[in-house]
Design an enzyme around this catalytic site. Structure first.
Site, PDB file in Angstrom:
ATOM      1  N   LYS A  13       0.832  -1.212   0.000  1.00 19.95           N
ATOM      2  CA  LYS A  13       0.000   0.000   0.000  1.00 19.95           C
ATOM      3  C   LYS A  13       0.862   1.256   0.000  1.00 19.95           C
ATOM      4  CE  LYS A  13      -2.047  -1.138   3.870  1.00 19.95           C
ATOM      5  NZ  LYS A  13      -1.326  -2.410   4.146  1.00 19.95           N
ATOM      6  N   ARG A  88      -9.661   0.763   9.057  1.00 21.04           N
ATOM      7  CA  ARG A  88      -9.245  -0.611   9.348  1.00 21.04           C
ATOM      8  C   ARG A  88     -10.304  -1.367  10.133  1.00 21.04           C
ATOM      9  NH1 ARG A  88      -3.245   0.296   9.054  1.00 21.04           N
ATOM     10  NH2 ARG A  88      -2.153  -1.639   9.456  1.00 21.04           N
ATOM     11  N   ARG A 127      11.596  -5.379   5.152  1.00 22.39           N
ATOM     12  CA  ARG A 127      11.351  -3.958   4.838  1.00 22.39           C
ATOM     13  C   ARG A 127      12.277  -3.038   5.619  1.00 22.39           C
ATOM     14  NH1 ARG A 127       5.272  -2.061   5.345  1.00 22.39           N
ATOM     15  NH2 ARG A 127       5.374  -3.084   7.373  1.00 22.39           N
ATOM     16  N   ARG A 161      11.205  -0.683  11.164  1.00 22.24           N
ATOM     17  CA  ARG A 161      10.128  -0.407  12.102  1.00 22.24           C
ATOM     18  C   ARG A 161      10.175  -1.364  13.285  1.00 22.24           C
ATOM     19  NH1 ARG A 161       4.796   0.062   8.418  1.00 22.24           N
ATOM     20  NH2 ARG A 161       4.009  -1.083  10.227  1.00 22.24           N
ATOM     21  N   ARG A 172      -0.666  -9.077  13.529  1.00 21.22           N
ATOM     22  CA  ARG A 172      -1.116  -8.052  12.575  1.00 21.22           C
ATOM     23  C   ARG A 172      -1.976  -8.663  11.471  1.00 21.22           C
ATOM     24  NH1 ARG A 172       4.479  -5.398  11.299  1.00 21.22           N
ATOM     25  NH2 ARG A 172       3.325  -4.022   9.895  1.00 21.22           N
TER      26      ARG A 172
HETATM   27  P1  ADP Z   1       2.300  -1.856   3.220  1.00 22.92           P
HETATM   28  O1  ADP Z   1       2.342  -0.353   3.142  1.00 22.92           O
HETATM   29  O2  ADP Z   1       1.066  -2.422   2.571  1.00 22.92           O
HETATM   30  O3  ADP Z   1       2.465  -2.391   4.623  1.00 22.92           O
HETATM   31  P2  ADP Z   1       4.860  -1.692   1.808  1.00 22.92           P
HETATM   32  O4  ADP Z   1       4.501  -0.833   0.647  1.00 22.92           O
HETATM   33  O5  ADP Z   1       5.652  -1.069   2.906  1.00 22.92           O
HETATM   34  O6  ADP Z   1       3.533  -2.431   2.394  1.00 22.92           O
HETATM   35  O7  ADP Z   1       5.648  -2.972   1.227  1.00 22.92           O
HETATM   36  C1  ADP Z   1       6.197  -3.949   2.127  1.00 22.92           C
HETATM   37  C2  ADP Z   1       7.584  -4.345   1.626  1.00 22.92           C
HETATM   38  O8  ADP Z   1       7.449  -5.095   0.409  1.00 22.92           O
HETATM   39  C3  ADP Z   1       8.507  -3.170   1.307  1.00 22.92           C
HETATM   40  O9  ADP Z   1       9.807  -3.508   1.715  1.00 22.92           O
HETATM   41  C4  ADP Z   1       8.410  -3.013  -0.222  1.00 22.92           C
HETATM   42  O10 ADP Z   1       9.641  -2.527  -0.767  1.00 22.92           O
HETATM   43  C5  ADP Z   1       8.123  -4.438  -0.678  1.00 22.92           C
HETATM   44  N1  ADP Z   1       7.180  -4.495  -1.819  1.00 22.92           N
HETATM   45  C6  ADP Z   1       6.100  -3.702  -2.044  1.00 22.92           C
HETATM   46  N2  ADP Z   1       5.436  -4.090  -3.168  1.00 22.92           N
HETATM   47  C7  ADP Z   1       6.126  -5.167  -3.649  1.00 22.92           C
HETATM   48  C8  ADP Z   1       5.956  -6.041  -4.793  1.00 22.92           C
HETATM   49  N3  ADP Z   1       4.934  -5.876  -5.646  1.00 22.92           N
HETATM   50  N4  ADP Z   1       6.859  -7.034  -4.962  1.00 22.92           N
HETATM   51  C9  ADP Z   1       7.882  -7.218  -4.082  1.00 22.92           C
HETATM   52  N5  ADP Z   1       8.109  -6.445  -3.008  1.00 22.92           N
HETATM   53  C10 ADP Z   1       7.236  -5.422  -2.783  1.00 22.92           C
HETATM   54  P1  AMP Z   2       0.817   0.330   9.196  1.00 16.77           P
HETATM   55  O1  AMP Z   2       1.909   1.371   9.119  1.00 16.77           O
HETATM   56  O2  AMP Z   2      -0.371   0.675   8.349  1.00 16.77           O
HETATM   57  O3  AMP Z   2       1.337  -1.067   8.955  1.00 16.77           O
HETATM   58  O4  AMP Z   2       0.302   0.363  10.706  1.00 16.77           O
HETATM   59  C1  AMP Z   2       1.161   0.045  11.789  1.00 16.77           C
HETATM   60  C2  AMP Z   2       0.338  -0.094  13.067  1.00 16.77           C
HETATM   61  O5  AMP Z   2      -0.290   1.161  13.376  1.00 16.77           O
HETATM   62  C3  AMP Z   2      -0.809  -1.107  13.020  1.00 16.77           C
HETATM   63  O6  AMP Z   2      -0.379  -2.438  13.298  1.00 16.77           O
HETATM   64  C4  AMP Z   2      -1.736  -0.556  14.106  1.00 16.77           C
HETATM   65  O7  AMP Z   2      -1.259  -0.867  15.408  1.00 16.77           O
HETATM   66  C5  AMP Z   2      -1.582   0.967  13.914  1.00 16.77           C
HETATM   67  N1  AMP Z   2      -2.581   1.515  12.950  1.00 16.77           N
HETATM   68  C6  AMP Z   2      -2.325   2.113  11.747  1.00 16.77           C
HETATM   69  N2  AMP Z   2      -3.455   2.501  11.157  1.00 16.77           N
HETATM   70  C7  AMP Z   2      -4.469   2.140  12.003  1.00 16.77           C
HETATM   71  C8  AMP Z   2      -5.877   2.245  11.944  1.00 16.77           C
HETATM   72  N3  AMP Z   2      -6.509   2.807  10.893  1.00 16.77           N
HETATM   73  N4  AMP Z   2      -6.601   1.764  12.995  1.00 16.77           N
HETATM   74  C9  AMP Z   2      -5.996   1.202  14.057  1.00 16.77           C
HETATM   75  N5  AMP Z   2      -4.680   1.055  14.171  1.00 16.77           N
HETATM   76  C10 AMP Z   2      -3.911   1.522  13.153  1.00 16.77           C
END
Ligand code: ADP
Ligand code: AMP
Length: 216
Positions: A13, A88, A127, A161, A172
């Site tokens: 995302k 969420r 990541r 993170r 999660r």
């Molecule tokens: P989200 O925001 O949904 O938690 P991220 O965008 O941070 O996910 O992506 C998670 C990890 O996977 C990051 O390290 C990113 O570089 C990698 N990633 C994202 N999209 C892809 C893809 N289509 N193929 C392989 N790796 C990806």
């Molecule tokens: P994310 O960066 O989207 O992976 O979110 C990291 C963490 O932040 C999640 O595991 C939750 O603990 C918290 N969080 C982020 N967005 C929300 C949301 N919309 N509602 C509740 N918790 C959230």
């Protein structure tokens, strides 16, 4: 154009939202980023939120809704935004409906980034991001072009993170399936939901998303 990106942690995302931000001038609104900033600033709300985040649980609806409500008021959101990681829960989705109504804003499209759970752990554990500009990387899928140097800003410090650990991934993913997946039928019934295959390569996912936006 106002969008929601729905999908489990690690689906891509944030990666895709950043690309749209650059390409289409939309603003990425990541509640995860906002909560991490509040935690880093040491505010009481941020520290409370961090306890839930470290356990891999969702933060209270009230806290998240108030943070996003304030942020959407900013002038930079006028040209359109991508909600990344919000809503969420069904309660958050209903609060968002009310918020958008009050501001006479339209929700154009909800894009689900679909993934198999098995791949998500590897995505999350690998990541990391530039500590200076937050450009995102992955140990296996996206390393900096020059080892140790950020492609975007030249920074040489990187960070991971606190919640990107194997122990929290299960919690999660559990939270996603129990609390967030019910939003899919909620938006499908309203005819605003589109799906993309998040298992594809980053560029291929971007192409799928662009098609949906162009048709919206
Ligand atoms: P989200 O925001 O949904 O938690 P991220 O965008 O941070 O996910 O992506 C998670 C990890 O996977 C990051 O390290 C990113 O570089 C990698 N990633 C994202 N999209 C892809 C893809 N289509 N193929 C392989 N790796 C990806
Ligand atoms: P994310 O960066 O989207 O992976 O979110 C990291 C963490 O932040 C999640 O595991 C939750 O603990 C918290 N969080 C982020 N967005 C929300 C949301 N919309 N509602 C509740 N918790 C959230």
């Amino acid at each position: 154009m106002n969008l929601i990106f729905l999908g489990p942690p690690g689906a891509g995302k944030g990666t895709q939202a950043k690309r749209l931000e650059d390409a289409r001038g939309l603003v990425q609104l990541s509640t995860g980023d906002m909560l991490r900033a509040a935690a880093a600033a040491g505010s009481p709300v941020g520290l409370l939120a961090k306890q839930s985040m470290d356990r891999g649980e969702l933060v209270d609806d009230e806290i998240v809704v108030s943070i996003i409500g304030e942020r959407i008021d900013n002038a930079d959101c006028q040209g359109g935004f991508i909600l990344d990681g919000f809503p969420r829960t069904l309660a958050q989705a209903k609060e968002l409906d009310a918020l958008l109504d009050r501001k006479s804003l339209k929700l154009n499209r909800v894009i689900e980034i679909r993934m198999n759970d098995g791949v998500l752990t590897e995505r999350i554990i690998g990541r990391f991001a530039c500590a200076n500009c937050r450009e995102g990387y992955h140990d296996k899928y996206r390393r900096p072009k020059v080892e140790g140097v950020c492609d975007a800003c030249g920074g040489t410090e990187f960070s991971r993170r606190d919640d990107d650990k194997e122990e929290t991934v299960t919690a999660r993913l559990g939270a996603y399936h129990a609390q967030t997946a019910p939003l899919l039928p909620y938006y499908r019934e309203r005819g605003v939901l589109s799906e993309v295959d998040g298992m594809a390569k980053v560029d291929a996912v971007t192409r799928q998303i662009n098609k949906i936006i162009d048709a919206a």
